[in-house]
Design an enzyme around this catalytic site. Sequence first.
Site, short mmCIF file in Angstrom:
data_model
loop_
_atom_site.label_atom_id
_atom_site.label_comp_id
_atom_site.label_asym_id
_atom_site.label_seq_id
_atom_site.Cartn_x
_atom_site.Cartn_y
_atom_site.Cartn_z
N GLY A 9 0.82 -1.21 0.00
CA GLY A 9 0.00 0.00 0.00
C GLY A 9 0.85 1.26 0.00
CB SER A 140 -6.77 0.70 13.65
OG SER A 140 -7.66 1.74 14.05
CE1 TYR A 153 -10.03 0.05 9.29
CE2 TYR A 153 -10.67 1.13 11.34
CZ TYR A 153 -9.72 0.86 10.38
OH TYR A 153 -8.45 1.37 10.51
#
Length: 252
Positions: A9, A140, A153
């Site tokens: 990414g 995260s 998510y």
Amino acid sequence: MSRIILVTGATSGFGKAIAEKFAANGWHCIITGRRAGRLNEIAAALREQHAVNVLPLVFDVQQKEAVFAQITNLPEQWQHIDVVVNNAGLALGRDSFEMADLADWETMIDTNVKGLLYVSKAVLPFMIARKQGHIINIGSTAAKEVYPNGNVYCATKSAVEAISKAQRIDLLQHKIKVTAIHPGAVETAFSVVRFKGDEAKAKAVYEGYKPLHAADIADTCYYCATLPQHVCINDLVITCTAQANSLFTYKG
């Protein structure tokens, strides 16, 4: 060749910043992404600015066959990967569970979880053969606290945390480090993607306080990757000063 990092990414956000940070410190870089034009531009810039070798690999981490075809067939001089950063990931939608789009769920699972697994599995034989290496997984704060309308998510980032713990245990015998880095609010294209191009909604997420920037996460990755061989940071949470966790941010 000197030390080599593979970053998934890498066409924007954390991935681009991480590649820039390591290249600036003399690391050769394998960078991956879906956008060939953008990836090649970044590769050219890294070579010119930092005099390092850069190998761009164009593939989507969701595509198992493409991941393994590209990584397992790396030229021999690129197989000595010291660090892999599983950065490719995204959030799509901010909807209540019953209203969420199944396609969004599937894309997040396929990218954030399965993509991480594919890349890790493809790179590991090179690290195991050398009895050294470092896997850095970008998680995260959503892995730590589930928040309203975050559902799948948050689930994918909880999976990243669990997978990182499992990797750390299973790969001890191979002397491979595993680090999970869990950022809080970082002002990148993350929210633009989550809100599917709605710039106003994305901008509102970061109003009223100073969020982290991609360079902050890159600095953290570099610190973790350059510690002595006997030192491993297993799990690290990083937020801006205005944020306590996924649920509490002071705006004022």
